[in-house]
Scaffold this motif. Structure first.
Motif, PDB file in Angstrom:
ATOM      1  N   UNK A 149      10.234 -17.560  21.457  1.00 21.33           N
ATOM      2  CA  UNK A 149       9.805 -17.808  20.085  1.00 21.33           C
ATOM      3  C   UNK A 149      10.083 -16.601  19.195  1.00 21.33           C
ATOM      4  N   UNK A 150      10.482 -16.897  17.980  1.00 18.14           N
ATOM      5  CA  UNK A 150      10.631 -15.863  16.953  1.00 18.14           C
ATOM      6  C   UNK A 150       9.484 -16.054  15.967  1.00 18.14           C
ATOM      7  N   UNK A 151       8.713 -15.002  15.767  1.00 18.47           N
ATOM      8  CA  UNK A 151       7.561 -15.046  14.873  1.00 18.47           C
ATOM      9  C   UNK A 151       7.947 -14.343  13.573  1.00 18.47           C
ATOM     10  N   UNK A 152       7.809 -15.065  12.453  1.00 23.66           N
ATOM     11  CA  UNK A 152       8.192 -14.538  11.143  1.00 23.66           C
ATOM     12  C   UNK A 152       6.960 -14.114  10.365  1.00 23.66           C
ATOM     13  N   UNK A 153       7.083 -12.978   9.686  1.00 28.69           N
ATOM     14  CA  UNK A 153       6.006 -12.514   8.817  1.00 28.69           C
ATOM     15  C   UNK A 153       6.610 -11.844   7.587  1.00 28.69           C
ATOM     16  N   UNK A 154       5.795 -11.697   6.554  1.00 26.40           N
ATOM     17  CA  UNK A 154       6.252 -11.140   5.280  1.00 26.40           C
ATOM     18  C   UNK A 154       6.399  -9.621   5.399  1.00 26.40           C
ATOM     19  N   UNK A 155       7.473  -9.103   4.838  1.00 24.33           N
ATOM     20  CA  UNK A 155       7.680  -7.657   4.736  1.00 24.33           C
ATOM     21  C   UNK A 155       6.976  -7.211   3.451  1.00 24.33           C
ATOM     22  N   UNK A 156       5.771  -6.714   3.602  1.00 24.02           N
ATOM     23  CA  UNK A 156       4.898  -6.433   2.463  1.00 24.02           C
ATOM     24  C   UNK A 156       5.474  -5.355   1.538  1.00 24.02           C
ATOM     25  N   UNK A 157       6.131  -4.348   2.077  1.00 23.65           N
ATOM     26  CA  UNK A 157       6.655  -3.255   1.245  1.00 23.65           C
ATOM     27  C   UNK A 157       7.636  -3.762   0.194  1.00 23.65           C
ATOM     28  N   UNK A 158       8.529  -4.655   0.597  1.00 27.75           N
ATOM     29  CA  UNK A 158       9.507  -5.181  -0.361  1.00 27.75           C
ATOM     30  C   UNK A 158       8.855  -6.118  -1.372  1.00 27.75           C
ATOM     31  N   UNK A 159       7.825  -6.830  -0.973  1.00 30.26           N
ATOM     32  CA  UNK A 159       7.106  -7.674  -1.923  1.00 30.26           C
ATOM     33  C   UNK A 159       6.359  -6.805  -2.935  1.00 30.26           C
ATOM     34  N   UNK A 160       5.844  -5.660  -2.479  1.00 27.66           N
ATOM     35  CA  UNK A 160       5.180  -4.731  -3.393  1.00 27.66           C
ATOM     36  C   UNK A 160       6.181  -4.149  -4.390  1.00 27.66           C
ATOM     37  N   UNK A 161       7.401  -3.878  -3.925  1.00 29.13           N
ATOM     38  CA  UNK A 161       8.457  -3.387  -4.807  1.00 29.13           C
ATOM     39  C   UNK A 161       8.775  -4.419  -5.883  1.00 29.13           C
ATOM     40  N   UNK A 162       8.886  -5.691  -5.482  1.00 29.93           N
ATOM     41  CA  UNK A 162       9.146  -6.769  -6.439  1.00 29.93           C
ATOM     42  C   UNK A 162       7.981  -6.914  -7.411  1.00 29.93           C
ATOM     43  N   UNK A 163       6.766  -6.850  -6.913  1.00 26.26           N
ATOM     44  CA  UNK A 163       5.574  -6.960  -7.765  1.00 26.26           C
ATOM     45  C   UNK A 163       5.548  -5.830  -8.793  1.00 26.26           C
ATOM     46  N   UNK A 164       5.827  -4.620  -8.346  1.00 28.25           N
ATOM     47  CA  UNK A 164       5.838  -3.459  -9.247  1.00 28.25           C
ATOM     48  C   UNK A 164       6.888  -3.643 -10.339  1.00 28.25           C
ATOM     49  N   UNK A 165       8.075  -4.077  -9.933  1.00 29.51           N
ATOM     50  CA  UNK A 165       9.154  -4.268 -10.907  1.00 29.51           C
ATOM     51  C   UNK A 165       8.799  -5.357 -11.924  1.00 29.51           C
ATOM     52  N   UNK A 166       8.354  -6.507 -11.433  1.00 28.67           N
ATOM     53  CA  UNK A 166       8.054  -7.624 -12.325  1.00 28.67           C
ATOM     54  C   UNK A 166       6.893  -7.315 -13.266  1.00 28.67           C
ATOM     55  N   UNK A 167       5.855  -6.661 -12.765  1.00 30.97           N
ATOM     56  CA  UNK A 167       4.730  -6.342 -13.650  1.00 30.97           C
ATOM     57  C   UNK A 167       5.151  -5.335 -14.706  1.00 30.97           C
ATOM     58  N   UNK A 168       5.996  -4.388 -14.334  1.00 31.09           N
ATOM     59  CA  UNK A 168       6.508  -3.420 -15.308  1.00 31.09           C
ATOM     60  C   UNK A 168       7.393  -4.106 -16.337  1.00 31.09           C
ATOM     61  N   UNK A 169       8.263  -4.983 -15.872  1.00 32.24           N
ATOM     62  CA  UNK A 169       9.186  -5.701 -16.762  1.00 32.24           C
ATOM     63  C   UNK A 169       8.434  -6.635 -17.696  1.00 32.24           C
ATOM     64  N   UNK A 170       7.520  -7.413 -17.142  1.00 24.93           N
ATOM     65  CA  UNK A 170       6.804  -8.397 -17.945  1.00 24.93           C
ATOM     66  C   UNK A 170       5.839  -7.756 -18.943  1.00 24.93           C
ATOM     67  N   UNK A 171       5.392  -6.546 -18.658  1.00 24.17           N
ATOM     68  CA  UNK A 171       4.495  -5.882 -19.600  1.00 24.17           C
ATOM     69  C   UNK A 171       5.214  -5.455 -20.871  1.00 24.17           C
ATOM     70  N   UNK A 172       6.540  -5.408 -20.838  1.00 21.64           N
ATOM     71  CA  UNK A 172       7.307  -5.006 -22.022  1.00 21.64           C
ATOM     72  C   UNK A 172       7.690  -6.191 -22.894  1.00 21.64           C
ATOM     73  N   UNK A 173       7.437  -7.407 -22.419  1.00 19.71           N
ATOM     74  CA  UNK A 173       7.833  -8.611 -23.147  1.00 19.71           C
ATOM     75  C   UNK A 173       6.607  -9.245 -23.791  1.00 19.71           C
ATOM     76  N   UNK A 174       6.733  -9.583 -25.050  1.00 22.07           N
ATOM     77  CA  UNK A 174       5.658 -10.294 -25.730  1.00 22.07           C
ATOM     78  C   UNK A 174       6.167 -11.670 -26.128  1.00 22.07           C
ATOM     79  N   UNK A 175       5.450 -12.694 -25.677  1.00 24.60           N
ATOM     80  CA  UNK A 175       5.806 -14.064 -26.008  1.00 24.60           C
ATOM     81  C   UNK A 175       4.665 -14.625 -26.853  1.00 24.60           C
TER      82      UNK A 175
END
Length: 141
Positions: A78-104
């Motif tokens: 069996x191959x057990x899959x799990x989330x690579x949390x570090x890369x998800x944190x990198x994406x979260x950091x980028x998106x929150x930084x990016x979205x904070x600069x946009x006003x809709x």
């Protein structure tokens, strides 16, 4: 023969690009959502939850693995899959930084999911242009 340009971006920008490319398919997003809700799933468990062939899910898991979004731990056959949390944190950091600069403006915000009523409206709109030719005689085959 043309020359293609290749720009060198910083490591973080390249990583974000790879992550976003891997998440560019709805099935992969669904797989990540399932893994986020309950970590350490096998491919078979994911297949039970997503109505696609096992081979299709395996290919999507491979793409997520290439983008370092999931880790694989082998336990016997069996191959057990799990989330690579570090890369998800990198994406979260980028998106929150990016979205904070946009006003809709509030009146222009829309939801991603459309209601059933919106779909019905579109279909009824299309029915207006369903061309029918009353002069044509239907031929029975």
């Amino acid at each position: 023969m043309g020359i293609s340009k290749r720009l060198d971006f910083d490591t973080e920008t390249n990583a974000i690009g790879t992550i976003c490319k891997a998440l560019g398919h709805p099935t992969r997003i669904q797989i990540m959502t399932l893994l986020w809700k309950k970590d350490n799933r096998t491919c078979g468990e994911i297949v039970d939850l997503i109505p696609l062939a096992q081979s299709t899910i395996s290919k999507h898991l491979l793409e997520l693995k290439k983008a370092s979004l999931v880790t694989v731990k082998n336990e016997g056959k069996k191959a057990i899959y799990s989330v690579e949390v570090d890369n998800m944190q990198l994406l979260k950091k980028y998106l929150s930084s990016y979205l904070s600069t946009i006003e809709i403006p509030e009146k222009r915000k829309t939801t991603i999911l459309k209601t059933k009523q919106q779909f019905i409206t579109k279909k009824s709109y299309l029915k207006q242009y369903n061309y029918q030719f009353p002069d044509k005689v239907k031929v029975a085959i």
